[in-house]
Design an enzyme around this catalytic site. Sequence first.
Site, PDB file in Angstrom:
ATOM      1  CG  ASP A   1      -5.107  11.925  -3.549  1.00 52.22           C
ATOM      2  OD1 ASP A   1      -5.722  12.230  -3.821  1.00 52.22           O
ATOM      3  OD2 ASP A   1      -4.405  11.369  -3.613  1.00 52.22           O
TER       4      ASP A   1
ATOM      5  CB  CYS B   1      -6.656  13.157  -9.344  1.00 49.78           C
ATOM      6  SG  CYS B   1      -5.845  12.730  -8.077  1.00 49.78           S
TER       7      CYS B   1
ATOM      8  CG  HIS C   1      -3.827  13.499 -13.677  1.00 49.37           C
ATOM      9  ND1 HIS C   1      -4.752  13.100 -12.169  1.00 49.37           N
ATOM     10  CD2 HIS C   1      -3.412  12.561 -14.657  1.00 49.37           C
ATOM     11  CE1 HIS C   1      -3.555  11.871 -12.666  1.00 49.37           C
ATOM     12  NE2 HIS C   1      -3.592  11.552 -14.145  1.00 49.37           N
TER      13      HIS C   1
ATOM     14  CG  ASP D   1      -7.677  16.056  -5.990  1.00 49.50           C
ATOM     15  OD1 ASP D   1      -8.241  15.787  -5.079  1.00 49.50           O
ATOM     16  OD2 ASP D   1      -6.795  15.348  -7.174  1.00 49.50           O
ATOM     17  CG  ASN D   2      -9.346  13.061  -5.221  1.00 50.96           C
ATOM     18  OD1 ASN D   2      -9.135  13.541  -6.078  1.00 50.96           O
ATOM     19  ND2 ASN D   2      -8.749  12.455  -3.480  1.00 50.96           N
TER      20      ASN D   2
ATOM     21  CE  LYS E   1      -6.952   9.736  -5.739  1.00 47.68           C
ATOM     22  NZ  LYS E   1      -4.953   9.764  -5.679  1.00 47.68           N
TER      23      LYS E   1
END
Length: 749
Positions: free
Chosen positions: A62, A99, A155, A304-305, A322
């Site tokens: 994030d 994610c 995850h 990751d984002n 996000k």
Amino acid sequence: MQTAAAAAALALTVLFTLDGLSAQRSKPNTQNHEDGHTHNNETEPEQKKKKQPHIIFILTDDQGFNDIGYHNPTIKTPTLDKLAAEGVTLENYYVQPICTPSRSQLLTGRYQIHTGLQHSIIRPRQPSCLPSHMDTLPERLREAGYTTHMVGKWHLGFYRKACLPTRKGFDSFFGSLTGSVDYYSYGSCDGPGLCGYDLHEDEGVAWGHEGRYSTTLFTQKARKILESHDPAGRPLFLLLSLQAVHTPLQPPKSYIYPYRDMANVARRKYAAMVSTVDESVRNLTYALRKYGYYKNSVIIYSTDNGAQPFTGGSNWPLRGRKGTYWEGGVRGVAFVHSPLLRRRRRVSKALLHITDWFPTLVGLAGGNISQSRGLDGFDVWSTISEGTESPRQEILHNIDPLHRAPAQTMKWDDDTDGDSGRSSKTQTFKKPKKKKKKILKMKQKQKSAFKVKRTKKPKSKLKVKPLPKKKPKPKPPTKDYAQLQSDHRFKSRSARLPPASGTSDPKSQPRVRSTLTPKSRRTTSQKQNSGSIQPKSKTQLKLHLKSKSRRTVSQHLNQSQTGTSPPTVQFTPEPWQTVWDSSVQAAIRVGDWKLLTGDPGHGDWVPPQVLSTLPGRWWNLERTFPSLHKSSAHKNIWLFNISGDPYERQDVADQRPDVVQQLLARLAYYNQTAVPVYFPPDDPRANPGQHGGAWVPWVDEDEEEEGKYQGVYKKGKSSKKKRKKTRCRLCKLKSFFLKLNTGMMSNRI
């Protein structure tokens, strides 16, 4: 004298003999050198290992586009800034908006439409994970001779042991399996009363680490791996997947002090957590130098984002956040640092995607990419190292058939204005049942206001000739996702795709202007457009307002009162409506063009100084202003030229329908290759209370759980009714004051 002469002669004889032997030994080596083989078969693997670099991949969680020092000087990241400046900064690099999809595409090199994970994240109780038949990046690197290790957040599912990192190619694993963990207690919750301990080592629970900050703990584990491994032996692949800077915002107090001048508490804590990441990378790079890895290593840093502005992150000046397909959700922070780069200290604007790391790293390691079929990534090492042109020309951000906009079926009605000669278009929509009551309340107010205007105006004496009854052309029924996979109805169109730049004249295509009318009142709005119904009295008007569309009625009555005759209606669906269902959430990038359909998510530009602690209702009220809601609330096609408009402020879908149609055809092409969505229901057996208070795999290996549901789980109506009964206004009020009190107390930090 004779003895001395004899000794000298013997010495010369021995010397010539040794020279002859050395000359004979040197001839095969010379011949091998001429043939291009300087080493025998026993030394070739050793030379290959020396050429294979150590790969260190650092993945943050994030981190937004504006949350690093070289984009925003207020964020103090001296280590990251230095590594990026001495390496290659990737400024046109894309990830996924959440994610699980990003991590799955990193490890498989395939779009999420090809793994069945295109809908959402994998929740802790869902029996889902990476497909068992699909190879992963660590598996291919291990086949190439690497030792593979992972530290941090997984995850990607854990409902059975076959889903664990150690079963997906990693020799060792230390970290958490779920998506969000407390930084000190390592507790993870999936709803009220469903909390458990989530810290694992290999395939067992790692108890006894409570109280140690996760970023520090993960960095120490990574350093121990570097210390215990011999850099001169097998090459190393280390994936350090940090939990930071994901919520909860729990930085150590010592890191908050440098950001004490920030007024926004959430932003202050978030920035402090970014500083912990910077220190983690500094300690890791120090260990690489200390233990002899650095000179033959490749360090990759990536998020990751995008960030969530309401929890302290910032994607400014990009649009969105996000979880959205705007640039703020999918354009990631990344750089590559390595002494092996041929062209360093530069910024790369080549188009790259997170799926590219699979073939790039396998190729860099000397592995065999041909064994991995169906890869969506490209080998971009020459693009990164030498600055060559990127082989990637397009990116499929996603196609999510389960996420649809309110407009599930649409028709375009051409209304020709006699004065201006331009054509406007009216969209009809079917709105969800949840919003029906609220919409009726709003329209009752519009009815009362309309009655006042109607009584003041004289009746119009214009004679309107009604159109002959003609049924509109039926629109093909909207097919579900499974039908799209079976009938291949897009095959003929996708076989001959034009280039993305477009060759048709945009002036020849009509310009689109959408006016909202519910689909349930579609017949009424068409009759009002044709002028066949004109209510004359107040009682008739009331009857019409109860069952007809108020906006369309008021619009065309005002036109008739001013002396303009109602226009003639002809139903002509847009060309792209036969190619793609624009209510489906999807996004694609082809060259400079980016197309979004359906509901791409929250699309605001959020500056860093905006207070993120505002309650959600207040924030939403500011952005559901009636005038804006009418024009853009149900818009479901956007087109942007990202090279010329990187902040997505100029939607050119109306001006370039030719490009829209081409990109929709590309979506249809990709949709043919998609696998069905796998989004199973929560399994009650996953409750940590049944497993000693920890999140662990709960399905036996002999149980055939994968593919059990054969589709998508949808909750029934009974569960929704039960939830409505348990809601209470007092509970919401208590929750609001609890958050308010927490915010006030945190201001003292």
